[in-house]
Each structure stands twice: as structure tokens, then as C-alpha cells.
Design an enzyme around this catalytic site. Structure first.
Site, mmCIF file in Angstrom:
data_model
loop_
_atom_site.group_PDB
_atom_site.id
_atom_site.type_symbol
_atom_site.label_atom_id
_atom_site.label_comp_id
_atom_site.label_asym_id
_atom_site.label_seq_id
_atom_site.Cartn_x
_atom_site.Cartn_y
_atom_site.Cartn_z
ATOM 1 N N PHE A 93 47.278 -31.803 -24.092
ATOM 2 C CA PHE A 93 46.965 -31.532 -25.490
ATOM 3 C C PHE A 93 45.549 -30.921 -25.498
ATOM 4 O O PHE A 93 45.313 -30.022 -24.713
ATOM 5 C CB PHE A 93 47.220 -32.791 -26.331
ATOM 6 N N GLY A 128 36.536 -18.401 -13.564
ATOM 7 C CA GLY A 128 35.833 -19.581 -13.041
ATOM 8 C C GLY A 128 34.451 -19.230 -12.509
ATOM 9 O O GLY A 128 34.016 -18.072 -12.572
ATOM 10 N N TYR A 144 51.583 -17.000 -23.932
ATOM 11 C CA TYR A 144 50.890 -17.983 -23.080
ATOM 12 C C TYR A 144 51.794 -19.212 -22.878
ATOM 13 O O TYR A 144 52.097 -19.599 -21.754
ATOM 14 C CB TYR A 144 49.558 -18.391 -23.722
ATOM 15 N N ASP A 159 48.657 -21.404 -35.620
ATOM 16 C CA ASP A 159 48.190 -22.789 -35.547
ATOM 17 C C ASP A 159 49.159 -23.725 -36.266
ATOM 18 O O ASP A 159 49.374 -23.571 -37.467
ATOM 19 C CB ASP A 159 46.817 -22.920 -36.256
HETATM 20 N N1 UDP Z 1 39.371 -24.234 -34.919
HETATM 21 C C1 UDP Z 1 38.556 -23.907 -35.986
HETATM 22 N N2 UDP Z 1 37.504 -23.062 -35.763
HETATM 23 C C2 UDP Z 1 37.243 -22.525 -34.546
HETATM 24 C C3 UDP Z 1 38.070 -22.875 -33.453
HETATM 25 C C4 UDP Z 1 39.133 -23.730 -33.673
HETATM 26 O O1 UDP Z 1 38.770 -24.367 -37.107
HETATM 27 O O2 UDP Z 1 36.281 -21.743 -34.432
HETATM 28 C C5 UDP Z 1 40.506 -25.146 -35.142
HETATM 29 C C6 UDP Z 1 41.856 -24.554 -34.775
HETATM 30 O O3 UDP Z 1 42.403 -23.882 -35.889
HETATM 31 C C7 UDP Z 1 42.641 -25.813 -34.406
HETATM 32 C C8 UDP Z 1 41.596 -26.751 -33.824
HETATM 33 O O4 UDP Z 1 40.341 -26.255 -34.281
HETATM 34 O O5 UDP Z 1 43.186 -26.400 -35.549
HETATM 35 C C9 UDP Z 1 41.583 -26.774 -32.308
HETATM 36 O O6 UDP Z 1 41.568 -25.441 -31.843
HETATM 37 P P1 UDP Z 1 41.345 -25.085 -30.318
HETATM 38 O O7 UDP Z 1 41.320 -23.588 -30.205
HETATM 39 O O8 UDP Z 1 40.165 -25.838 -29.805
HETATM 40 O O9 UDP Z 1 42.617 -25.679 -29.587
HETATM 41 P P2 UDP Z 1 44.201 -25.458 -29.851
HETATM 42 O O10 UDP Z 1 44.634 -26.615 -30.707
HETATM 43 O O11 UDP Z 1 44.388 -24.133 -30.495
HETATM 44 O O12 UDP Z 1 44.771 -25.549 -28.478
#
Ligand code: UDP
Length: 322
Positions: A167, A36, A139, A284
């Protein structure tokens, strides 16, 4: 109410602290500043620098608190796979110490920052609170362990406990003289990364897979504005009931694909934002969208900043003027 906000120098914690102060509550922020920022602690809050597990007892001993909002956590999925000990210690052990301090000082309420990562790969979308919890990384497992601890403290010790399962939190809090948004030293989240490209500090954005079983082939997520999220915390405080542990999903119920997010960022920033398709990221799921009925029915929570343009423009406003 007199409230302790752990992790109140972080992104979500600082925004919630600002909302609590705006609603007239007295706020003490406890944060070790490991991730932070001191200047993110909203004006009007008392700041205590200290490590959660070690300092929570002393802070709670210093006055009669009506509740704790617990945001302090380690939250990098990849790091949790590589160094799980950091998550069992920093999240589970430290939260256990916090719960013990809450019990010792008879603090009646606890609102906890939980996560959709407690569900893991869903069998069904949208995801309801009744879905199976099978986290796919340490996590999510550490957050789920804290949820379980809270259930047991509610049952055995009468704690009024609420877990809010976020989310994809995004956007920034720009009102009331504060400018609070995402600024992680290690950034992994989609929207701030895309905006770094628009701001000229990153060359391109990688799209992790374009062959997912979704309409445009990219992953779909439920993005929730951080101010809507903060509103839910205030409602959770009001509705907390002694001896109960209530769990609520916080999402808009609507998903946007990675491509839709990138296109929105292009529109909002006027920058071409080069995107490169990259391999899928391990762990993912294709689609994560919340079923938000329980928070609507029981807390009366209705997110009002659900347009992706709004979420991205607030994040961009924050990024541009940092
Ligand atoms: N994502 C992406 N490129 C990046 C970062 C994230 O394509 O550089 C995609 C990731 O695979 C997921 C979505 O964006 O499908 C959201 O990812 P984020 O890490 O923001 O949040 P998460 O859903 O993992 O909590």
C-alpha cells in the site's frame, strides 16, 4: 542465504537490502542507477551496475543463489499512462528475462515487489487479496502481468514465488549506520512532498480534492513504514514454498486522510506548511486500505511502526539530514 536484490539502490530495495544484511544474509545488488543512488546501496552488499534484463543472467551465473528479491521497476503512474512502452519493456520484458535467468540457474525463491495498484478501484474496502484485479493504469497492469508470470513459473517449474502488494510505503530506515529514505528525482508521493515544504524547497502542498466521500473530504490511504515492509520480505523468504505463488497485501489496515497527513507533518516539523486545494488527480480512488489478515496469519507479520507520527518523523529525520 545468498540473495540477489534487484533495484537495491532504490528506496524500498535499499532498505530491504539493509535488513537482509542485518539478518546475516549475503547480498548482491543489481541496479542500473536510472532512478536509484549508488550511495544508497548498504555497506556490506556487493554492487553490480547493470540493466536488469541484460545483466541478471550473468549475475546469477556467477554463484549459487538461494533467492532473488525483485524491486527494480519503473513506478510512476502518470508516466505509465503517457509512455506505456517504458512499463511493458522496463517492468514486464525485463522481469521475464529475470524469470528466465532464475529458471536457467535453478534459483529456488523469488520475492516480488508488487502493488495495491494491481487492484485498481476497489469494490470493497479494506481490500483483501481475493479482490478483483482491475488496474487502472499501465503501471499497475505491468505489475499484475509479472504476478501472472510468477504463478505460471511456480506451477510449471516449481519456483517458490511470493508477491507482496504494497500500500503506501513511507518513512525511512535510520538504524545500523544507514540513512535510507525516499529521494526520487521526480517526486509524486504525498509525505516527501509535504516535507519538502517544511524543508523550504517547495512553497506549498496541493491537496488533490477535498470533496471526496470521506470523513474530511480528502483521500484516505494506508501508510506503511518501510522498515515494517522490509520485515515482511524476510518473513516471505522464510515461508516461500516450492511450486506455490503466494500473494500478500502489506498495509497496516488503518487509513489516514491527506489532511491528517499534512496536519501530522505540521506537528512533527513545527512548520505551518501552506496547503492549497487543487482539482482531483486522475485515477485516484477515494479510499485504499489493506486487509492485512493473510500476511498476519500466514507469515506472522505484524507491522509495529504504524503510528503516522512515527512514519512522518522518520521521513523528516531523513529529509532534514540529507
Ligand atoms: N496527494 C495530494 N497531493 C500531492 C500528492 C498526493 O493530495 O501533492 C494525495 C493523492 O491524491 C492521494 C494521496 O495523497 O490521495 C497519496 O498519494 P501518493 O501519490 O503519495 O500515493 P498513491 O496513493 O497515489 O499511491
Amino acid at each position: 542465504m545468498k540473495l540477489l536484490v534487484t533495484g537495491g539502490a532504490g528506496y524500498v530495495g535499499s532498505v530491504c537490502a539493509a535488513h537482509l544484511l542485518g539478518a546475516g544474509h549475503e547480498v548482491v545488488v543489481l541496479d542500473d542507477l536510472s532512478t536509484g543512488h549508488r550511495d544508497a546501496v548498504p555497506t556490506g552488499a556487493t554492487f553490480v551496475e547493470g540493466e536488469l534484463g541484460a545483466a541478471a543472467g550473468d549475475v546469477l551465473a556467477g554463484g549459487r543463489f538461494d533467492g532473488v528479491l525483485h524491486f527494480a521497476a519503473r513506478s510512476l503512474v502518470g508516466e505509465s499512462v503517457e509512455k506505456p512502452e517504458r512499463y511493458w519493456d522496463g517492468n514486464v520484458v525485463a522481469s521475464f528475462r529475470l524469470l528466465e535467468a532464475i529458471r536457467e540457474h535453478a534459483v529456488p525463491r523469488l520475492v516480488f515487489s508488487s502493488t495495491a495498484a494491481t487492484y485498481g478501484e476497489p469494490d470493497q474496502v479494506p481490500i483483501a487479496e481475493t479482490a478483483a484485479t482491475r488496474p487502472t493504469n499501465p503501471y499497475g497492469a505491468s505489475k499484475l502481468a509479472i504476478d501472472h508470470m510468477m504463478t505460471s513459473y511456480a506451477n510449471a517449474h516449481g519456483l517458490a514465488a511470493t508477491s507482496l502488494r504494497y500500500f503506501n510505503v513511507a518513512g525511512a530506515h535510520l538504524g545500523d549506520g544507514h540513512r535510507l529514505g525516499e529521494r526520487h528525482a521526480v517526486e509524486t508521493h504525498l509525505i516527501p512532498l509535504v516535507l519538502q515544504v517544511a524543508a523550504g524547497t517547495r512553497e506549498s502542498i496541493s491537496i488533490f480534492g477535498d470533496d471526496w466521500p470521506t470523513p474530511d473530504g480528502t483521500c484516505v490511504r494506508d501508510y506503511i513504514h518501510v522498515d515494517d515492509l522490509a520485515d515482511a520480505h524476510l518473513l516471505a523468504l522464510e515461508h516461500a514454498t516450492a511450486g506455490r505463488h503466494d500473494i500478500y497485501n502489506l498495509g497496516s489496515g488503518h487509513g489516514f486522510s491527506v489532511l491528517e497527513v499534512v496536519e501530522t507533518c505540521r506537528r512533527v516539523t513545527g512548520h505551518p506548511i501552506p496547503a492549497v486545494v487543487a482539482p482531483r488527480r486522475a485515477g485516484d480512488p477515494a479510499v485504499l486500505v489493506a486487509a492485512g489478515d493473510r500476511a498476519a496469519e500466514q507469515l506472522g507479520w505484524k507491522p509495529s511502526r504504524t503510528e503516522i507520527e512515527r512514519i512522518v518523523s522518520d521521513a523528516w529525520e531523513f529529509t532534514r539530514h540529507r
